[in-house]
Each structure stands twice: as C-alpha cells, then as structure tokens.
Design a protein around this motif. Sequence first.
Motif, PDB file in Angstrom:
ATOM      1  N   GLN A  37       2.463   2.107  -2.779  1.00 16.48           N
ATOM      2  CA  GLN A  37       3.112   2.013  -4.083  1.00 16.48           C
ATOM      3  C   GLN A  37       2.060   2.305  -5.157  1.00 16.48           C
ATOM      4  O   GLN A  37       1.011   1.672  -5.189  1.00 16.48           O
ATOM      5  CB  GLN A  37       3.729   0.633  -4.275  1.00 16.48           C
ATOM      6  CG  GLN A  37       4.864   0.361  -3.302  1.00 16.48           C
ATOM      7  CD  GLN A  37       5.676  -0.856  -3.680  1.00 16.48           C
ATOM      8  OE1 GLN A  37       5.828  -1.166  -4.847  1.00 16.48           O
ATOM      9  NE2 GLN A  37       6.213  -1.545  -2.687  1.00 16.48           N
ATOM     10  N   HIS A  38       2.371   3.247  -5.994  1.00 16.30           N
ATOM     11  CA  HIS A  38       1.396   3.785  -6.943  1.00 16.30           C
ATOM     12  C   HIS A  38       0.860   2.707  -7.878  1.00 16.30           C
ATOM     13  O   HIS A  38       1.662   2.049  -8.563  1.00 16.30           O
ATOM     14  CB  HIS A  38       2.064   4.906  -7.737  1.00 16.30           C
ATOM     15  CG  HIS A  38       1.151   5.641  -8.653  1.00 16.30           C
ATOM     16  ND1 HIS A  38      -0.127   6.013  -8.308  1.00 16.30           N
ATOM     17  CD2 HIS A  38       1.324   6.089  -9.908  1.00 16.30           C
ATOM     18  CE1 HIS A  38      -0.686   6.653  -9.304  1.00 16.30           C
ATOM     19  NE2 HIS A  38       0.178   6.707 -10.301  1.00 16.30           N
ATOM     20  N   GLU A  90      -4.428  -1.288  -7.144  1.00 14.53           N
ATOM     21  CA  GLU A  90      -5.366  -1.325  -8.270  1.00 14.53           C
ATOM     22  C   GLU A  90      -5.110  -2.559  -9.142  1.00 14.53           C
ATOM     23  O   GLU A  90      -6.038  -3.245  -9.566  1.00 14.53           O
ATOM     24  CB  GLU A  90      -5.216  -0.049  -9.123  1.00 14.53           C
ATOM     25  CG  GLU A  90      -5.723   1.221  -8.449  1.00 14.53           C
ATOM     26  CD  GLU A  90      -4.674   1.923  -7.608  1.00 14.53           C
ATOM     27  OE1 GLU A  90      -3.723   1.249  -7.138  1.00 14.53           O
ATOM     28  OE2 GLU A  90      -4.801   3.146  -7.393  1.00 14.53           O
ATOM     29  N   ARG A  91      -3.834  -2.819  -9.420  1.00 14.47           N
ATOM     30  CA  ARG A  91      -3.514  -3.949 -10.304  1.00 14.47           C
ATOM     31  C   ARG A  91      -3.800  -5.287  -9.630  1.00 14.47           C
ATOM     32  O   ARG A  91      -4.265  -6.224 -10.268  1.00 14.47           O
ATOM     33  CB  ARG A  91      -2.051  -3.858 -10.754  1.00 14.47           C
ATOM     34  CG  ARG A  91      -1.849  -2.772 -11.824  1.00 14.47           C
ATOM     35  CD  ARG A  91      -0.411  -2.700 -12.271  1.00 14.47           C
ATOM     36  NE  ARG A  91       0.393  -2.021 -11.269  1.00 14.47           N
ATOM     37  CZ  ARG A  91       1.711  -2.161 -11.128  1.00 14.47           C
ATOM     38  NH1 ARG A  91       2.373  -3.001 -11.895  1.00 14.47           N
ATOM     39  NH2 ARG A  91       2.367  -1.484 -10.215  1.00 14.47           N
ATOM     40  N   ALA A 135      -6.251   4.284  -2.921  1.00 22.24           N
ATOM     41  CA  ALA A 135      -6.156   3.541  -4.186  1.00 22.24           C
ATOM     42  C   ALA A 135      -7.425   3.767  -5.001  1.00 22.24           C
ATOM     43  O   ALA A 135      -8.505   3.991  -4.446  1.00 22.24           O
ATOM     44  CB  ALA A 135      -5.966   2.051  -3.908  1.00 22.24           C
ATOM     45  N   ASP A 136      -7.267   3.692  -6.312  1.00 23.42           N
ATOM     46  CA  ASP A 136      -8.406   3.934  -7.207  1.00 23.42           C
ATOM     47  C   ASP A 136      -9.172   2.622  -7.412  1.00 23.42           C
ATOM     48  O   ASP A 136      -9.164   2.032  -8.493  1.00 23.42           O
ATOM     49  CB  ASP A 136      -7.890   4.491  -8.538  1.00 23.42           C
ATOM     50  CG  ASP A 136      -9.003   5.081  -9.380  1.00 23.42           C
ATOM     51  OD1 ASP A 136     -10.145   5.186  -8.873  1.00 23.42           O
ATOM     52  OD2 ASP A 136      -8.742   5.444 -10.546  1.00 23.42           O
ATOM     53  N   PRO A 151       0.844  -1.210   0.000  1.00 23.72           N
ATOM     54  CA  PRO A 151       0.000   0.000   0.000  1.00 23.72           C
ATOM     55  C   PRO A 151       0.876   1.255   0.000  1.00 23.72           C
ATOM     56  O   PRO A 151       1.828   1.365   0.768  1.00 23.72           O
ATOM     57  CB  PRO A 151      -0.791  -0.109   1.307  1.00 23.72           C
ATOM     58  CG  PRO A 151      -0.819  -1.565   1.606  1.00 23.72           C
ATOM     59  CD  PRO A 151       0.517  -2.080   1.143  1.00 23.72           C
TER      60      PRO A 151
END
Lengths: 271, 257
Positions: A211-212, A216-217, A248-249, A209
């Motif tokens: 890490q950009h 999401e992935r 996160a998105d 969490p």
Amino acid sequence: MKKAVWEQPGSLAEAFWKNGIADIPIYDMHGHMGSHNAIYFARCEAPEMVAHLRRIGVRRLVFSHHYSLMGSFRNQRVHAITARFPDILRMYVSISPHQTDFIAEDLDQYDSMAPLAIGFKFLPDYHKVKVTDPRYEPVLNFASERRLPILVHTWGGSQFDGPDVMQEVATRYPQVTFFMAHSFSGDLPGAKRVADACPNVYFELTSLPGQHTIIERLCADIGSHRLLFGTDMPWFDEYQHVGGILSADISEDDKHNILYRNIEKLLGKDW
Amino acid sequence: MKDFAFFDAQCAIGAPILGNARGGETAAGLLAEMDRNGVDKALVAHANTEAAGAIFANENLLELIQADDVDNRLTGVWTILPAQCDELPPPDEFFARMAANRVGALNLFPVAHRWQACRLTIGRLMDAAAERRIPVFLGQRIMDGGWRGVFDFMREFPAATVIVNGVSLWGADRNIRPLLENFPGCHVELSEYWVPEGIADLARLYGAERLLYGSGYPRFGHGSTMLSIRHSGLPMEQVRQIASQNLERLLTQAQLV
C-alpha cells in the motif's frame, strides 16, 4: 537517471531482486494454514507453504491454523503439524472465547506444545467478542505470568479489537507483549495513540506492504523499531510483502528492523 | 534495470474527491515514483473519473499528462459512456481522437455514472472496440453486482479484449480462472493478485501472455508486485512478457485508426 531502489549497491533490495533471497533471516510473525471458505488457496498445507517460505529465506513462520481459529480443530493437532517442520514453523495457540473448555485444556497442555508454540492468537473481529471480555482473561493472565506474546487481529474502527479496547487491555497487562496484527489497518492515528501509550505493543504489518506510503508513515509516526513483518501466509505472497518493505521509501536500517531485528530483540535468535 | 523493462498497466493520476492522492495528483508525482522503482512506462487513467465524470476526466487526463510527461512514457485511458446521449463522438471519431492524444485503452464506470453496462447502451462502441482489439478495463469493484457484472459483460461481449483489474486482495481465483478459461481476450492485471505462487499457476494454466504487471498506483506502490513477478518462478522469458511485453503487444495490436 537515478538508480532504482532495486539497483542500490549493497542494499537488501538489490540482493532480493538479483537472487530472490538475501543474507538475512525473515521472520513472518503472522501466518495461517488450511483451506478457507471464501478463498481458493492452492498452497495452504504445510509442505507447499514451507516450500514457498524457503524460496525467499523465511527463517520462521508463526501461524494459527484456520480450522483451530474457526473452532473445529484442536491446537494439539496443529502442534503435530508444526512438529513436522520444526526448522521453520512455530505456532500460536488459537483462542476462541466461545470455547472456554478448550481454553482451559489448552492452557493445561501449553507446556506440551511449547517451544513450538510461542504464544497465543486472538481473532476478536471474527469471534465478535471484545478483547476486554472476561473470557479472554485466563489466557491474558497465563501470558502475563509467562511473558508470552499474543498476536491479536486488530482493525481500525472495530469495537472488538480497535485502538481503544486494545489500549485498555495492553495497559492492563503490561507484562504481555502484544502484536497488533494489521496494525489497526486504516487507523494510523489510533495505532500511534496505542504505540505512545503502551510500550508492550508491537505492530504487525500483514496486508499493508504494497500500500503506497503506508510503511513510510508507520516508520515516521511509530518507528520501525516497533514494526514486525507478517503476511497472513497462505493469503499473501512472501515476495509481494517483502517487496512492499524493500521498495518503501525508508532507510536500510528500517528494513532490517522490520524483517528480523525487532523480533530477534524480543524473542532472541534461538527459538 | 536496463535489461528488464516494466510497463505498468494500472495507474491513476489526478486529485480524487476524497483526497489522499498520495503524490499522484500530477503526472510528475507518478513519474518520480516510477523512476524510484525502475518502471519504464505506464498506462494511466484519471483518479477522479467516478466522481468527476467521463467528460471532465478524459480531458483533464490529457492536460495532466501533457504538463509533465516530456518523454512520452505515459499512455492514457479514456472512459466510455452510452452512445445515445451524444456525450462522446461516434466510435471511429472517438478512436481517432484517442490515437491523436496518445490514449490506448478504455474503461467504464457504469454504477458511478448510472447506466447499464450492456449491448443496448454501448453495443456499437464495444463491437467496434472488439473488432479493433482496443483494450477495455473491467473490474468487479465498478460493475453492478460485482463479479456477476463482470461475467455478464463478458458474455455480452465475448470477443472483447479485456483487462480485468482490481481483483481484490482476497484471492480471487474462483472468479478469475473461469474468465480466463472461457474468454480468450481476457487478461488480468496483477496489482491486487497477491496469491503465493499464484502468478506462476495462472501462467501455467492459461499462458503468461494473459497476465500484466500493474501497480495500482496511487493506492499501491510499484515495487511489491515487481518483486513478486520477478521471482514468480517462471522462466525469465515469461517474466519479461508479464512485466512489459504483453501490454506493449495489446497496445500495438489495437487499431485505433
């Protein structure tokens, strides 16, 4: 301008932003305790850790003690520490494949450590022993008979606990629920391969969490229903990791799944 | 978050040599993520400086910012090189160009760009930057010898205004604290400082004015460090300092011209 993630009305992010806590339990499935050779931890003992956990509303921290993982502290001693905070702490019985006599004794004494002990912790990358090594078998068989979870440190590219060996052992022991600590950090395709092949595997998120786009992935490729929250506490701040999930998105349902729903489905609410 | 501004000290845009820009190829990508998280402004370096070099990165950074940043929310970071090779103009002219192009801070990559980070190479520029209080980014990841390189640099330029970045996710207090204790101009950006209750500890020991919000974008997202600062346990006045006011102060006090 569109409202920021922290301003979405009724969201978990809004609640945590405003109050620092929300009306949900958080289950941190990957913790430790005790000092560390390479890192200064100001708060690595139970009272200080518990104070931090309470601030954000962690209902359970399941931990393995650094000293027991490194071979110089017995699990019964960790149980005594855990028993001082039974409303919040649970333990994994730490397993070192280099101490097979300890393993036998820990399995004999497991019932005296349960229910505060909920399963086992393997650290193959550090012990330099593949998780498929016969020395782990007594624990794997024990966990299989009792359907106990095992948290295994995993890392992309590792010969000891990378995707290939973890897929092999998870396939061999379908009754064991494996928590893949760090979700094979750095190897998302490998994680997906194991997820597809092994329904008894869940993916724990410590160090991810923040890490950009990684959360999401993982949600897109594996599904949020297979992800478990964890922090390596006292390594990482609960707010930092929770913040990585909340920002996160991903959907609101995904966030609920990760922070508590998945583990409650696996272990129930009364443990 | 109208009552609570965030100014990100640690961002990069541009296409990295190894790819994986995660949306950060353009300033538009960064600005969209800032909006999604409620970040107001950012200090931005070029993501490919190490591989592409300072000359390209300094120019391309301006192109990227100017292409998308219509509201002037982004401030650039330029990379320095040794003075002897005439790749950069003399300090006064260089700083004037920074001011003219909305560039507010400096960084350096001595290992990648193959030079020695010491007084012999950049003494003149660093002395001028220190005198004008221009912030310089310094990190263990880009210095020869890691933390030893950071310590050596600070001993050579003790009066510099420095922002230590990229401290690594393994708790770095054993290195951060001596720097904060010994060098008053040393600040730490927090994108990789994930220590439980650690932000409050550093603020109590060395002052909240020494700490800066940074996201680490595009490697890291904006939100996680925002929440850990917001709920660091510090008084809200200090939280606001860390979130934006300290970086505003550093950039404002820098005398570029």
